[in-house]
Design a protein around this motif. Sequence first.
Motif, PDB file in Angstrom:
ATOM      1  N   GLN A 113       0.834  -1.202   0.000  1.00 17.97           N
ATOM      2  CA  GLN A 113       0.000   0.000   0.000  1.00 17.97           C
ATOM      3  C   GLN A 113       0.872   1.258   0.000  1.00 17.97           C
ATOM      4  OE1 GLN A 113      -2.463  -0.648   3.445  1.00 17.97           O
ATOM      5  NE2 GLN A 113      -4.010  -1.778   2.288  1.00 17.97           N
ATOM      6  N   LYS A 114       1.924   1.227   0.786  1.00 24.15           N
ATOM      7  CA  LYS A 114       2.847   2.360   0.840  1.00 24.15           C
ATOM      8  C   LYS A 114       3.568   2.529  -0.498  1.00 24.15           C
ATOM      9  CE  LYS A 114       6.706   4.312   3.501  1.00 24.15           C
ATOM     10  NZ  LYS A 114       7.262   4.945   2.342  1.00 24.15           N
ATOM     11  N   GLU A 115       3.988   1.420  -1.102  1.00 26.71           N
ATOM     12  CA  GLU A 115       4.652   1.474  -2.407  1.00 26.71           C
ATOM     13  C   GLU A 115       3.757   2.134  -3.452  1.00 26.71           C
ATOM     14  OE1 GLU A 115       6.445  -2.140  -4.008  1.00 26.71           O
ATOM     15  OE2 GLU A 115       6.922  -2.773  -1.975  1.00 26.71           O
ATOM     16  N   ILE A 116       2.495   1.753  -3.456  1.00 27.13           N
ATOM     17  CA  ILE A 116       1.549   2.317  -4.428  1.00 27.13           C
ATOM     18  C   ILE A 116       1.368   3.812  -4.173  1.00 27.13           C
ATOM     19  CG2 ILE A 116      -0.870   2.320  -5.177  1.00 27.13           C
ATOM     20  CD1 ILE A 116       0.803   0.002  -6.285  1.00 27.13           C
ATOM     21  N   ALA A 117       1.180   4.201  -2.918  1.00 23.52           N
ATOM     22  CA  ALA A 117       1.006   5.623  -2.591  1.00 23.52           C
ATOM     23  C   ALA A 117       2.256   6.426  -2.968  1.00 23.52           C
ATOM     24  CB  ALA A 117       0.697   5.787  -1.103  1.00 23.52           C
ATOM     25  N   ASP A 118       3.434   5.878  -2.671  1.00 26.12           N
ATOM     26  CA  ASP A 118       4.684   6.559  -3.021  1.00 26.12           C
ATOM     27  C   ASP A 118       4.847   6.669  -4.537  1.00 26.12           C
ATOM     28  OD1 ASP A 118       5.249   6.786  -0.326  1.00 26.12           O
ATOM     29  OD2 ASP A 118       6.764   5.183  -0.307  1.00 26.12           O
ATOM     30  N   ALA A 119       4.517   5.606  -5.241  1.00 24.36           N
ATOM     31  CA  ALA A 119       4.626   5.614  -6.703  1.00 24.36           C
ATOM     32  C   ALA A 119       3.667   6.635  -7.314  1.00 24.36           C
ATOM     33  CB  ALA A 119       4.343   4.225  -7.264  1.00 24.36           C
ATOM     34  N   GLU A 120       2.481   6.704  -6.754  1.00 27.08           N
ATOM     35  CA  GLU A 120       1.493   7.660  -7.245  1.00 27.08           C
ATOM     36  C   GLU A 120       1.977   9.090  -7.018  1.00 27.08           C
ATOM     37  OE1 GLU A 120      -3.311   7.901  -7.264  1.00 27.08           O
ATOM     38  OE2 GLU A 120      -2.364   7.404  -5.358  1.00 27.08           O
ATOM     39  N   ARG A 121       2.482   9.348  -5.820  1.00 29.27           N
ATOM     40  CA  ARG A 121       3.012  10.682  -5.518  1.00 29.27           C
ATOM     41  C   ARG A 121       4.171  11.034  -6.442  1.00 29.27           C
ATOM     42  NH1 ARG A 121       1.723   9.624  -0.441  1.00 29.27           N
ATOM     43  NH2 ARG A 121       3.681   8.632   0.126  1.00 29.27           N
ATOM     44  N   ALA A 122       5.096  10.092  -6.619  1.00 30.58           N
ATOM     45  CA  ALA A 122       6.271  10.343  -7.456  1.00 30.58           C
ATOM     46  C   ALA A 122       5.894  10.566  -8.915  1.00 30.58           C
ATOM     47  CB  ALA A 122       7.254   9.178  -7.339  1.00 30.58           C
ATOM     48  N   ALA A 123       4.919   9.810  -9.395  1.00 30.42           N
ATOM     49  CA  ALA A 123       4.514   9.933 -10.797  1.00 30.42           C
ATOM     50  C   ALA A 123       3.736  11.219 -11.048  1.00 30.42           C
ATOM     51  CB  ALA A 123       3.672   8.723 -11.209  1.00 30.42           C
ATOM     52  N   LEU A 124       2.925  11.632 -10.089  1.00 35.98           N
ATOM     53  CA  LEU A 124       2.072  12.799 -10.298  1.00 35.98           C
ATOM     54  C   LEU A 124       2.723  14.121  -9.898  1.00 35.98           C
ATOM     55  CD1 LEU A 124      -1.390  11.367  -9.212  1.00 35.98           C
ATOM     56  CD2 LEU A 124      -0.443  11.571 -11.513  1.00 35.98           C
ATOM     57  N   ALA A 125       3.745  14.088  -9.058  1.00 32.79           N
ATOM     58  CA  ALA A 125       4.368  15.327  -8.589  1.00 32.79           C
ATOM     59  C   ALA A 125       4.863  16.218  -9.728  1.00 32.79           C
ATOM     60  CB  ALA A 125       5.491  15.025  -7.610  1.00 32.79           C
ATOM     61  N   PRO A 126       5.618  15.690 -10.694  1.00 36.15           N
ATOM     62  CA  PRO A 126       6.078  16.580 -11.776  1.00 36.15           C
ATOM     63  C   PRO A 126       4.927  17.093 -12.648  1.00 36.15           C
ATOM     64  CG  PRO A 126       6.903  14.332 -12.101  1.00 36.15           C
ATOM     65  CD  PRO A 126       6.187  14.362 -10.798  1.00 36.15           C
ATOM     66  N   ILE A 127       3.898  16.289 -12.792  1.00 39.00           N
ATOM     67  CA  ILE A 127       2.736  16.718 -13.587  1.00 39.00           C
ATOM     68  C   ILE A 127       2.022  17.848 -12.859  1.00 39.00           C
ATOM     69  CG2 ILE A 127       0.515  15.989 -14.560  1.00 39.00           C
ATOM     70  CD1 ILE A 127       1.747  13.128 -14.741  1.00 39.00           C
ATOM     71  N   LEU A 128       1.812  17.695 -11.558  1.00 37.72           N
ATOM     72  CA  LEU A 128       1.126  18.734 -10.782  1.00 37.72           C
ATOM     73  C   LEU A 128       1.950  20.014 -10.715  1.00 37.72           C
ATOM     74  CD1 LEU A 128      -0.322  16.517  -7.922  1.00 37.72           C
ATOM     75  CD2 LEU A 128      -1.603  17.627  -9.759  1.00 37.72           C
ATOM     76  N   GLU A 129       3.263  19.871 -10.653  1.00 36.24           N
ATOM     77  CA  GLU A 129       4.136  21.050 -10.630  1.00 36.24           C
ATOM     78  C   GLU A 129       4.016  21.816 -11.957  1.00 36.24           C
ATOM     79  OE1 GLU A 129       8.886  21.747 -10.459  1.00 36.24           O
ATOM     80  OE2 GLU A 129       8.058  20.315  -9.015  1.00 36.24           O
ATOM     81  N   LYS A 130       4.053  21.079 -13.059  1.00 30.72           N
ATOM     82  CA  LYS A 130       3.908  21.706 -14.383  1.00 30.72           C
ATOM     83  C   LYS A 130       2.509  22.296 -14.540  1.00 30.72           C
ATOM     84  CE  LYS A 130       6.096  22.444 -18.159  1.00 30.72           C
ATOM     85  NZ  LYS A 130       7.152  23.459 -18.126  1.00 30.72           N
ATOM     86  N   LEU A 131       1.515  21.612 -14.003  1.00 25.17           N
ATOM     87  CA  LEU A 131       0.139  22.098 -14.071  1.00 25.17           C
ATOM     88  C   LEU A 131      -0.005  23.445 -13.381  1.00 25.17           C
ATOM     89  CD1 LEU A 131      -2.824  21.387 -14.862  1.00 25.17           C
ATOM     90  CD2 LEU A 131      -3.050  20.440 -12.579  1.00 25.17           C
ATOM     91  N   LYS A 132       0.613  23.591 -12.220  1.00 24.49           N
ATOM     92  CA  LYS A 132       0.559  24.868 -11.508  1.00 24.49           C
ATOM     93  C   LYS A 132       1.189  25.975 -12.339  1.00 24.49           C
ATOM     94  CE  LYS A 132       1.639  27.325  -7.269  1.00 24.49           C
ATOM     95  NZ  LYS A 132       1.225  28.532  -7.903  1.00 24.49           N
ATOM     96  N   THR A 133       2.326  25.683 -12.953  1.00 27.25           N
ATOM     97  CA  THR A 133       2.994  26.673 -13.806  1.00 27.25           C
ATOM     98  C   THR A 133       2.095  27.066 -14.985  1.00 27.25           C
ATOM     99  OG1 THR A 133       5.128  25.714 -13.225  1.00 27.25           O
ATOM    100  CG2 THR A 133       5.073  27.118 -15.173  1.00 27.25           C
ATOM    101  N   ILE A 134       1.455  26.082 -15.577  1.00 26.61           N
ATOM    102  CA  ILE A 134       0.565  26.343 -16.724  1.00 26.61           C
ATOM    103  C   ILE A 134      -0.626  27.193 -16.296  1.00 26.61           C
ATOM    104  CG2 ILE A 134      -1.082  25.211 -18.288  1.00 26.61           C
ATOM    105  CD1 ILE A 134       1.058  22.946 -18.520  1.00 26.61           C
TER     106      ILE A 134
END
Length: 174
Positions: A113-134
């Motif tokens: 469960q922790k692996e999945i949550a960490d993977a989700e955070r890691a995968a979405l973090a750069p997308i969310l960061e770029k989204l904020k900039t956009i």
Amino acid sequence: MLAKQTKILGMLLFAGILLLVFTIPASAASTVAVVDVNKAVSECKSGRRAQADIKQRFERLNAEISKMGEELQAMQQDFQKQAAMMNDAAKLKRQQEIEAKFQTFNQRRMQAQKEIADAERAALAPILEKLKTIIDTIGKGKYDLILDARNTIYCNPAIDITAEVTKALDRAIP
């Protein structure tokens, strides 16, 4: 408790935004837009790729956990069938083996469960960061206020810029 505090904080934030919107002088024409951040992330190409990777990892881990659960269940059933023919020492040993397997199973399940949550955070973090900039880029000079659709009760679809944000996100992260 935390959910209640989050809800109260959200309501206060919403009230503050409403106060801000309604205290702007009437002579200054305000432009407001709404973006559904979750929809933008889930519909952009990079978001779909990230979700597919996470789903694949989840299915792999789920299969591993299911196999461990089936093995544990088989051990328990086997013990129940043979318990009448076992002496006390053998019963105790088998129960300890089952308990150890159960603890290993629970630890692996929590780790997965922790692996999945960490993977989700890691995968979405750069997308969310770029989204904020956009969103910042789209908003500058064009909008006075951009709200997340999750924090609105109603909005006119004409002020929804989610599609524009999603397209910009696809251009920024191919």
